[in-house]
Structures are given as C-alpha cells and as structure tokens.
Design a protein around this motif. Structure first.
Motif, PDB file in Angstrom:
ATOM      1  N   PRO A  64       0.795  -1.243   0.000  1.00  0.00           N
ATOM      2  CA  PRO A  64       0.000   0.000   0.000  1.00  0.00           C
ATOM      3  C   PRO A  64       0.817   1.278   0.000  1.00  0.00           C
ATOM      4  CG  PRO A  64      -0.885  -1.594   1.575  1.00  0.00           C
ATOM      5  CD  PRO A  64       0.428  -2.140   1.103  1.00  0.00           C
ATOM      6  N   SER A  65       2.083   1.213   0.405  1.00  0.00           N
ATOM      7  CA  SER A  65       2.911   2.425   0.445  1.00  0.00           C
ATOM      8  C   SER A  65       3.531   2.742  -0.911  1.00  0.00           C
ATOM      9  CB  SER A  65       4.012   2.253   1.489  1.00  0.00           C
ATOM     10  OG  SER A  65       4.884   1.190   1.133  1.00  0.00           O
ATOM     11  N   MET A  66       3.066   2.077  -1.972  1.00  0.00           N
ATOM     12  CA  MET A  66       3.536   2.293  -3.350  1.00  0.00           C
ATOM     13  C   MET A  66       4.946   1.764  -3.583  1.00  0.00           C
ATOM     14  SD  MET A  66       2.017   5.972  -4.581  1.00  0.00           S
ATOM     15  CE  MET A  66       3.231   6.903  -3.671  1.00  0.00           C
ATOM     16  N   ASP A  67       5.449   0.937  -2.678  1.00  0.00           N
ATOM     17  CA  ASP A  67       6.757   0.313  -2.867  1.00  0.00           C
ATOM     18  C   ASP A  67       6.598  -0.978  -3.667  1.00  0.00           C
ATOM     19  OD1 ASP A  67       8.131   2.249  -1.462  1.00  0.00           O
ATOM     20  OD2 ASP A  67       7.770   1.268   0.465  1.00  0.00           O
ATOM     21  N   LEU A  68       7.548  -1.208  -4.555  1.00  0.00           N
ATOM     22  CA  LEU A  68       7.583  -2.437  -5.343  1.00  0.00           C
ATOM     23  C   LEU A  68       8.779  -3.277  -4.912  1.00  0.00           C
ATOM     24  CD1 LEU A  68       6.804  -1.137  -8.953  1.00  0.00           C
ATOM     25  CD2 LEU A  68       5.326  -2.575  -7.554  1.00  0.00           C
ATOM     26  N   ARG A  69       8.530  -4.569  -4.722  1.00  0.00           N
ATOM     27  CA  ARG A  69       9.615  -5.515  -4.449  1.00  0.00           C
ATOM     28  C   ARG A  69       9.574  -6.574  -5.533  1.00  0.00           C
ATOM     29  NH1 ARG A  69      10.471  -8.381   0.518  1.00  0.00           N
ATOM     30  NH2 ARG A  69      12.684  -8.016   0.073  1.00  0.00           N
ATOM     31  N   LEU A  70      10.738  -6.926  -6.041  1.00  0.00           N
ATOM     32  CA  LEU A  70      10.823  -7.852  -7.160  1.00  0.00           C
ATOM     33  C   LEU A  70      11.884  -8.899  -6.863  1.00  0.00           C
ATOM     34  CD1 LEU A  70      10.728  -7.020 -10.914  1.00  0.00           C
ATOM     35  CD2 LEU A  70      12.570  -8.456 -10.041  1.00  0.00           C
ATOM     36  N   GLN A  71      11.502 -10.158  -7.065  1.00  0.00           N
ATOM     37  CA  GLN A  71      12.446 -11.264  -6.929  1.00  0.00           C
ATOM     38  C   GLN A  71      12.778 -11.784  -8.322  1.00  0.00           C
ATOM     39  OE1 GLN A  71      10.962 -14.762  -4.966  1.00  0.00           O
ATOM     40  NE2 GLN A  71      13.022 -15.477  -4.392  1.00  0.00           N
ATOM     41  N   LEU A  72      14.064 -11.731  -8.681  1.00  0.00           N
ATOM     42  CA  LEU A  72      14.505 -12.109 -10.024  1.00  0.00           C
ATOM     43  C   LEU A  72      15.353 -13.367  -9.940  1.00  0.00           C
ATOM     44  CD1 LEU A  72      14.537 -11.111 -13.026  1.00  0.00           C
ATOM     45  CD2 LEU A  72      16.770 -10.098 -12.500  1.00  0.00           C
ATOM     46  N   THR A  73      14.979 -14.356 -10.728  1.00  0.00           N
ATOM     47  CA  THR A  73      15.756 -15.592 -10.799  1.00  0.00           C
ATOM     48  C   THR A  73      16.033 -15.929 -12.259  1.00  0.00           C
ATOM     49  OG1 THR A  73      13.750 -16.949 -10.790  1.00  0.00           O
ATOM     50  CG2 THR A  73      14.771 -16.490  -8.666  1.00  0.00           C
ATOM     51  N   GLY A  74      17.116 -16.667 -12.480  1.00  0.00           N
ATOM     52  CA  GLY A  74      17.499 -17.051 -13.828  1.00  0.00           C
ATOM     53  C   GLY A  74      19.003 -17.218 -13.933  1.00  0.00           C
ATOM     54  N   LEU A 103      -0.706   8.556 -17.725  1.00  0.00           N
ATOM     55  CA  LEU A 103      -0.639   7.807 -16.471  1.00  0.00           C
ATOM     56  C   LEU A 103       0.457   6.742 -16.485  1.00  0.00           C
ATOM     57  CD1 LEU A 103      -4.457   7.306 -15.751  1.00  0.00           C
ATOM     58  CD2 LEU A 103      -2.924   9.055 -14.845  1.00  0.00           C
ATOM     59  N   ASP A 104       1.166   6.581 -17.599  1.00  0.00           N
ATOM     60  CA  ASP A 104       2.232   5.590 -17.664  1.00  0.00           C
ATOM     61  C   ASP A 104       3.334   5.929 -16.664  1.00  0.00           C
ATOM     62  OD1 ASP A 104       0.747   4.522 -19.661  1.00  0.00           O
ATOM     63  OD2 ASP A 104       2.148   4.983 -21.283  1.00  0.00           O
ATOM     64  N   GLN A 105       3.983   4.893 -16.163  1.00  0.00           N
ATOM     65  CA  GLN A 105       5.095   5.083 -15.241  1.00  0.00           C
ATOM     66  C   GLN A 105       6.252   4.177 -15.632  1.00  0.00           C
ATOM     67  OE1 GLN A 105       4.552   5.591 -10.979  1.00  0.00           O
ATOM     68  NE2 GLN A 105       2.344   5.262 -11.227  1.00  0.00           N
ATOM     69  N   SER A 106       7.444   4.642 -15.304  1.00  0.00           N
ATOM     70  CA  SER A 106       8.653   3.845 -15.489  1.00  0.00           C
ATOM     71  C   SER A 106       9.427   3.875 -14.175  1.00  0.00           C
ATOM     72  CB  SER A 106       9.506   4.406 -16.629  1.00  0.00           C
ATOM     73  OG  SER A 106      10.659   3.613 -16.828  1.00  0.00           O
ATOM     74  N   VAL A 107       9.654   2.697 -13.611  1.00  0.00           N
ATOM     75  CA  VAL A 107      10.277   2.588 -12.294  1.00  0.00           C
ATOM     76  C   VAL A 107      11.612   1.869 -12.427  1.00  0.00           C
ATOM     77  CG1 VAL A 107      10.005   1.743  -9.932  1.00  0.00           C
ATOM     78  CG2 VAL A 107       7.993   2.468 -11.243  1.00  0.00           C
ATOM     79  N   VAL A 108      12.630   2.414 -11.802  1.00  0.00           N
ATOM     80  CA  VAL A 108      13.940   1.765 -11.741  1.00  0.00           C
ATOM     81  C   VAL A 108      14.025   1.017 -10.410  1.00  0.00           C
ATOM     82  CG1 VAL A 108      16.430   2.082 -11.695  1.00  0.00           C
ATOM     83  CG2 VAL A 108      15.019   3.492 -13.212  1.00  0.00           C
ATOM     84  N   LEU A 109      14.263  -0.286 -10.488  1.00  0.00           N
ATOM     85  CA  LEU A 109      14.400  -1.111  -9.293  1.00  0.00           C
ATOM     86  C   LEU A 109      15.869  -1.439  -9.068  1.00  0.00           C
ATOM     87  CD1 LEU A 109      11.645  -2.469 -11.034  1.00  0.00           C
ATOM     88  CD2 LEU A 109      11.285  -3.053  -8.635  1.00  0.00           C
ATOM     89  N   THR A 110      16.311  -1.290  -7.838  1.00  0.00           N
ATOM     90  CA  THR A 110      17.721  -1.478  -7.480  1.00  0.00           C
ATOM     91  C   THR A 110      17.881  -2.751  -6.658  1.00  0.00           C
ATOM     92  OG1 THR A 110      18.043   0.916  -7.458  1.00  0.00           O
ATOM     93  CG2 THR A 110      19.717  -0.427  -6.354  1.00  0.00           C
ATOM     94  N   PHE A 147      15.012  -6.955  -5.613  1.00  0.00           N
ATOM     95  CA  PHE A 147      15.137  -5.576  -6.093  1.00  0.00           C
ATOM     96  C   PHE A 147      13.993  -4.756  -5.497  1.00  0.00           C
ATOM     97  CE2 PHE A 147      17.390  -8.128  -9.065  1.00  0.00           C
ATOM     98  CZ  PHE A 147      18.327  -7.335  -9.706  1.00  0.00           C
ATOM     99  N   GLU A 148      14.221  -3.456  -5.323  1.00  0.00           N
ATOM    100  CA  GLU A 148      13.190  -2.579  -4.763  1.00  0.00           C
ATOM    101  C   GLU A 148      13.111  -1.278  -5.561  1.00  0.00           C
ATOM    102  OE1 GLU A 148      13.960  -1.908  -0.640  1.00  0.00           O
ATOM    103  OE2 GLU A 148      13.548  -3.986  -0.044  1.00  0.00           O
ATOM    104  N   GLY A 149      11.919  -0.724  -5.607  1.00  0.00           N
ATOM    105  CA  GLY A 149      11.691   0.555  -6.272  1.00  0.00           C
ATOM    106  C   GLY A 149      10.412   1.176  -5.737  1.00  0.00           C
ATOM    107  N   ARG A 150      10.194   2.432  -6.072  1.00  0.00           N
ATOM    108  CA  ARG A 150       9.028   3.154  -5.561  1.00  0.00           C
ATOM    109  C   ARG A 150       8.297   3.823  -6.718  1.00  0.00           C
ATOM    110  NH1 ARG A 150       7.082   4.604  -0.727  1.00  0.00           N
ATOM    111  NH2 ARG A 150       5.840   6.513  -0.545  1.00  0.00           N
ATOM    112  N   LEU A 151       6.984   3.710  -6.700  1.00  0.00           N
ATOM    113  CA  LEU A 151       6.159   4.315  -7.734  1.00  0.00           C
ATOM    114  C   LEU A 151       6.100   5.829  -7.574  1.00  0.00           C
ATOM    115  CD1 LEU A 151       3.187   1.782  -7.605  1.00  0.00           C
ATOM    116  CD2 LEU A 151       4.898   1.946  -9.396  1.00  0.00           C
ATOM    117  N   GLY A 152       5.961   6.534  -8.685  1.00  0.00           N
ATOM    118  CA  GLY A 152       5.836   7.981  -8.638  1.00  0.00           C
ATOM    119  C   GLY A 152       4.448   8.442  -8.238  1.00  0.00           C
ATOM    120  N   GLN A 153       3.425   7.606  -8.465  1.00  0.00           N
ATOM    121  CA  GLN A 153       2.052   7.924  -8.115  1.00  0.00           C
ATOM    122  C   GLN A 153       1.308   6.618  -7.872  1.00  0.00           C
ATOM    123  OE1 GLN A 153      -0.503   9.119 -11.449  1.00  0.00           O
ATOM    124  NE2 GLN A 153       1.273   8.933 -12.775  1.00  0.00           N
TER     125      GLN A 153
END
Length: 205
Positions: A99-109, A130-137, A144-150
């Motif tokens: 709900p806090s607009m944070d994105l968490r991503l688990q990448l495997t491969g 309304l499009d968004q582009s998020v950089v996840l670190t 990886f983590e990133g935060r939405l702009g809106q």
C-alpha cells in the motif's frame, strides 16, 4: 317584383361591407409568433448538439498505449529476440506491490548476477499520461526494490480513479551490457498484489 325583392342584398345594420373585419385586421410580425421560432429552434438544437459531440470526442479521445500493434509490427524481430533470450536464461520475476507504493521484485534465472538495476514500465490501457517507469535497485541477493511515482490504485494525479489493470514490461536498465531480454505481462491489481512474469507471459498468484 317578387323576384327582385328576393335577390336584393340584405341590409348591413352597421353600414359596413362584407369582409371588412378580415381585410382590416392588423397582421403581427413573424418574430412575435410561436411557429416560426419553433421551426428554427429544432434544427438549431440538433446542430449545436452535433458540434458539442464532435468537440468532446476530439478533446477527450483515448490515447493509444506506446506498445501499439503498428509499433509491434515494426519491432517484431527485436522483440522475438528479447523473448527468446529470456527463455534461454530462464528469467522469472515475481513482483509485489504494497500500500505504500513500494515495489519488491524477486529475479531468478541464469547470468543475472551482474544486473544491479531493472527497469519496469507500467502502461495504462488508454491514457498515456498515467504511464510510469520505475527503476528497481538490487538490495539483497535476488531482491530488487523501487518506488512508484504515483498510486496505481485509488485516485491518480489527474483526480480520476486509477485503472487497476496495467501492462508491464521488465528488462535490464542497461540491456546492452547485461543481456537484451525482456518480460511482458498484464496485471489486474484489484485482484492480486503479486504477479509472476516469465518468458511465455504472466501468471497471477
């Protein structure tokens, strides 16, 4: 004598000729009467309504998303190559939204250890603004983590209810250095806050 008496005109008690009242009745101007205005207003209303409809349709027309069929056709070879690369490396991404607009991503491969940044594009189905582009670190291991702009749910910055369905595209932030692969999918956030992307499409969990 009898015939002439019968055919004689009847006397007018007021001394006026027949039809005097009709001939001398004053005529009203046309613009003071009801029917001319009625016949003018009806087509005028139709014309105004048509103009208003055209204006609204042009001003508020839906915008096409970036990934249109036309552009897909022009870049089909490149995108097939990106999908094939993702399959070869067995790339899988699990994306979580809180709900806090944070994105968490688990990448495997395979061959992903050197990737420190990912780019996630979220495209609105109809409104490009309304499009968004998020950089996840990369934070820890596969995460990886990133935060939405809106916000993606609730009310957006335009004051309208946000769309819960989004088109996703995930790829390395520097694809020319760390592999030219990508993952695509469609996420209905009103149903799930987790989505799994892989080379053949998207799986909602």
């Amino acid at each position: 004598m009898i015939s002439s008496h019968i055919n004689a005109p009847l006397p007018n008690p007021q001394g006026e000729r027949p039809g005097h009242d009709i001939m001398n009745t004053p005529r009203q101007p046309w613009f003071t009467q009801f029917w001319p205005w009625f016949l003018i207003i009806l087509p005028s209303v139709v014309v105004v309504a048509a103009i208003a409809t055209v204006y609204i349709a042009i001003k508020h027309s839906d915008e096409l998303v970036i990934d249109t069929y036309y552009k897909e056709g022009l870049a089909i070879n490149q995108q097939l190559s990106q999908n094939q690369q993702a399959r070869q490396q067995a790339v899988v991404a699990k994306i979580y939204l809180n709900p806090s607009m944070d994105l968490r991503l688990q990448l495997t491969g395979e061959g992903l250890a050197q990737i420190n940044h990912l780019q996630l594009r979220l495209q609105h189905p109809t409104t490009e603004a309304l499009d968004q582009s998020v950089v996840l670190t990369r934070r820890d291991g596969e995460w990886f983590e990133g935060r939405l702009g809106q916000p993606l749910l609730g009310v957006n910055h335009l004051g309208a209810p946000s769309q819960s369905r989004w088109y996703l595209t995930l790829q390395p932030f520097h694809s020319e250095e760390y592999g030219n692969w990508r993952l695509k999918g469609e996420w209905d956030m009103s149903k799930k806050t987790l989505i799994t992307l892989w080379a053949k499409g998207a799986l909602e969990k």
